[in-house]
Design an enzyme around this catalytic site. Sequence first.
Site, PDB file in Angstrom:
ATOM      1  N   GLN A 117      -2.853 -12.353   7.701  1.00  0.00           N
ATOM      2  CA  GLN A 117      -3.097 -12.046   6.284  1.00  0.00           C
ATOM      3  C   GLN A 117      -2.504 -13.147   5.401  1.00  0.00           C
ATOM      4  O   GLN A 117      -3.148 -13.611   4.454  1.00  0.00           O
ATOM      5  CB  GLN A 117      -2.464 -10.693   5.944  1.00  0.00           C
ATOM      6  CG  GLN A 117      -2.406 -10.386   4.456  1.00  0.00           C
ATOM      7  CD  GLN A 117      -1.969  -8.964   4.176  1.00  0.00           C
ATOM      8  OE1 GLN A 117      -2.775  -8.048   4.272  1.00  0.00           O
ATOM      9  NE2 GLN A 117      -0.722  -8.759   3.806  1.00  0.00           N
TER      10      GLN A 117
ATOM     11  N   MET B 235       0.852  -1.193   0.000  1.00  0.00           N
ATOM     12  CA  MET B 235       0.000   0.000   0.000  1.00  0.00           C
ATOM     13  C   MET B 235       0.892   1.248   0.000  1.00  0.00           C
ATOM     14  O   MET B 235       0.465   2.333   0.390  1.00  0.00           O
ATOM     15  CB  MET B 235      -0.932   0.003   1.206  1.00  0.00           C
ATOM     16  CG  MET B 235      -1.886  -1.201   1.176  1.00  0.00           C
ATOM     17  SD  MET B 235      -3.433  -0.927   2.030  1.00  0.00           S
ATOM     18  CE  MET B 235      -2.859  -0.634   3.674  1.00  0.00           C
ATOM     19  N   GLY B 236       2.139   1.095  -0.431  1.00  0.00           N
ATOM     20  CA  GLY B 236       3.050   2.236  -0.489  1.00  0.00           C
ATOM     21  C   GLY B 236       3.627   2.568   0.870  1.00  0.00           C
ATOM     22  O   GLY B 236       3.617   1.734   1.783  1.00  0.00           O
TER      23      GLY B 236
ATOM     24  N   ARG C 239       2.555   2.409   9.506  1.00  0.00           N
ATOM     25  CA  ARG C 239       1.793   3.130  10.539  1.00  0.00           C
ATOM     26  C   ARG C 239       2.688   3.651  11.672  1.00  0.00           C
ATOM     27  O   ARG C 239       2.239   4.459  12.479  1.00  0.00           O
ATOM     28  CB  ARG C 239       0.668   2.263  11.100  1.00  0.00           C
ATOM     29  CG  ARG C 239      -0.445   2.041  10.073  1.00  0.00           C
ATOM     30  CD  ARG C 239      -1.664   1.348  10.671  1.00  0.00           C
ATOM     31  NE  ARG C 239      -2.805   1.411   9.783  1.00  0.00           N
ATOM     32  CZ  ARG C 239      -3.200   0.425   8.964  1.00  0.00           C
ATOM     33  NH1 ARG C 239      -2.531  -0.711   8.920  1.00  0.00           N
ATOM     34  NH2 ARG C 239      -4.255   0.583   8.184  1.00  0.00           N
TER      35      ARG C 239
ATOM     36  N   GLY D 146       5.058 -10.083   3.875  1.00  0.00           N
ATOM     37  CA  GLY D 146       5.848 -10.038   5.109  1.00  0.00           C
ATOM     38  C   GLY D 146       5.178 -10.854   6.209  1.00  0.00           C
ATOM     39  O   GLY D 146       3.946 -10.895   6.315  1.00  0.00           O
TER      40      GLY D 146
ATOM     41  N   GLU E  64      11.981  -0.541   4.846  1.00  0.00           N
ATOM     42  CA  GLU E  64      12.938  -1.642   4.663  1.00  0.00           C
ATOM     43  C   GLU E  64      12.241  -3.009   4.567  1.00  0.00           C
ATOM     44  O   GLU E  64      12.724  -3.891   3.870  1.00  0.00           O
ATOM     45  CB  GLU E  64      13.917  -1.660   5.834  1.00  0.00           C
ATOM     46  CG  GLU E  64      15.370  -1.443   5.554  1.00  0.00           C
ATOM     47  CD  GLU E  64      15.897  -1.681   4.146  1.00  0.00           C
ATOM     48  OE1 GLU E  64      16.146  -2.849   3.794  1.00  0.00           O
ATOM     49  OE2 GLU E  64      16.086  -0.724   3.386  1.00  0.00           O
ATOM     50  N   GLY E  65      11.115  -3.155   5.269  1.00  0.00           N
ATOM     51  CA  GLY E  65      10.388  -4.428   5.207  1.00  0.00           C
ATOM     52  C   GLY E  65       9.947  -4.718   3.772  1.00  0.00           C
ATOM     53  O   GLY E  65      10.173  -5.817   3.239  1.00  0.00           O
ATOM     54  N   HIS E  66       9.339  -3.711   3.118  1.00  0.00           N
ATOM     55  CA  HIS E  66       8.923  -3.891   1.724  1.00  0.00           C
ATOM     56  C   HIS E  66      10.140  -4.139   0.824  1.00  0.00           C
ATOM     57  O   HIS E  66      10.106  -4.980  -0.069  1.00  0.00           O
ATOM     58  CB  HIS E  66       8.211  -2.634   1.205  1.00  0.00           C
ATOM     59  CG  HIS E  66       6.966  -2.266   1.948  1.00  0.00           C
ATOM     60  ND1 HIS E  66       6.869  -1.132   2.724  1.00  0.00           N
ATOM     61  CD2 HIS E  66       5.757  -2.872   2.023  1.00  0.00           C
ATOM     62  CE1 HIS E  66       5.665  -1.051   3.244  1.00  0.00           C
ATOM     63  NE2 HIS E  66       4.964  -2.097   2.847  1.00  0.00           N
TER      64      HIS E  66
ATOM     65  N   LYS F 252       5.030 -10.122   9.194  1.00  0.00           N
ATOM     66  CA  LYS F 252       4.386  -9.283  10.222  1.00  0.00           C
ATOM     67  C   LYS F 252       2.862  -9.428  10.150  1.00  0.00           C
ATOM     68  O   LYS F 252       2.183  -9.467  11.165  1.00  0.00           O
ATOM     69  CB  LYS F 252       4.779  -7.819  10.078  1.00  0.00           C
ATOM     70  CG  LYS F 252       4.173  -6.985  11.227  1.00  0.00           C
ATOM     71  CD  LYS F 252       4.709  -5.597  11.257  1.00  0.00           C
ATOM     72  CE  LYS F 252       4.061  -4.730  10.221  1.00  0.00           C
ATOM     73  NZ  LYS F 252       2.616  -4.473  10.498  1.00  0.00           N
TER      74      LYS F 252
HETATM   75  O1  PAF Z   1      -0.206  -5.936   3.475  1.00  0.00           O
HETATM   76  C1  PAF Z   1      -0.604  -4.965   2.804  1.00  0.00           C
HETATM   77  O2  PAF Z   1       0.091  -3.967   2.649  1.00  0.00           O
HETATM   78  C2  PAF Z   1      -1.966  -5.024   2.162  1.00  0.00           C
HETATM   79  O3  PAF Z   1      -2.884  -5.663   2.970  1.00  0.00           O
HETATM   80  C3  PAF Z   1      -1.955  -5.639   0.743  1.00  0.00           C
HETATM   81  C4  PAF Z   1      -1.522  -7.110   0.790  1.00  0.00           C
HETATM   82  C5  PAF Z   1      -1.005  -4.866  -0.152  1.00  0.00           C
HETATM   83  C6  PAF Z   1      -3.351  -5.599   0.139  1.00  0.00           C
HETATM   84  O4  PAF Z   1      -3.803  -4.288   0.012  1.00  0.00           O
END
Ligand code: PAF
Length: 285
Positions: free
Chosen positions: A157, A34-35, A191, A151, A39-41, A153
């Site tokens: 999900q 979600m932008g 966040r 991830g 570093e995790g991404h 974390k």
């Molecule tokens: O983990 C996230 O950032 C979101 O839930 C995802 C998987 C990009 C879906 O919008």
Amino acid sequence: MATRMKILRTIADLYAWRSAQKEAHRPIALVPTMGALHEGHLSLIRRAKQEADAILVSIFVNPIQFGPKEDLDKYPRDFEGDCKKAESAGASAVFAPTPEEMYPEGFQTHVSVGPLSECLCGKSRPTHFGGVCTVVLKLFLASGCDIALFGQKDYQQYQVITRMVKDLHVPVKLISCPIVREADGLALSSRNTYLTADARKAALSLPRALDAVADAWSKGERNLKVLLQPVGDAIAKAGGRLDYAEIRTAEGLKEFGEKADCDAVLAAAAVFDGVRLIDNRLLRF
Ligand code: PAF
């Protein structure tokens, strides 16, 4: 010579990019985000490069996974900064659609995963995982990705998406990557930018409380009440509020009886000065 990262705005752009990859027999890895990349991404993008040739990063603040009182409007957005970071980590393309592109007039199909979506975070965010699964499945289908990386974390999900992929025969290999933490142990999260200096200090009580449980587990404690009882107190003492702390089976998030008897996950969510954070630990039996 390195080619410049492509920016794709529409589903038509994405289809054209995907066709070029398929023609060139380049496996596609998707890193959905979600932008507000951290570093995790970036660790997911780097790992994706070990797994595939064409790396697609989606940047989309998905409105349907936010509840009516949640932070959709104030969710951090930094598209230019994100593109620079994604490119330097090795992304081949960024897909950044508008909400109208993803959910045009008349949109009415949603994915719903059963009880796995209703426990833990699903209790206080009842529509969240439906929104996540719907957008993730759309991204899988539109990108034609072979692999997707998430991830650890967001442990629940990943479990929910794994279930969806199994149940719907989605031909995408899922990879879960380790949590990236600040030096003091706080899990990286977009966040975290909401936290005031005081809330940031208080938020450390979350990973520390989970460490204490993991420590007791490693010494042989398996009684859930004994393991979990100190978590709420530690977080309250720091000024936070525990939403939940639970120990469930690592695969399938099933509840235990009095004692854990196989590999488990300790998952928790807590609120610090209005900012809700999640964290977890894998507990090997
Ligand atoms: O983990 C996230 O950032 C979101 O839930 C995802 C998987 C990009 C879906 O919008």
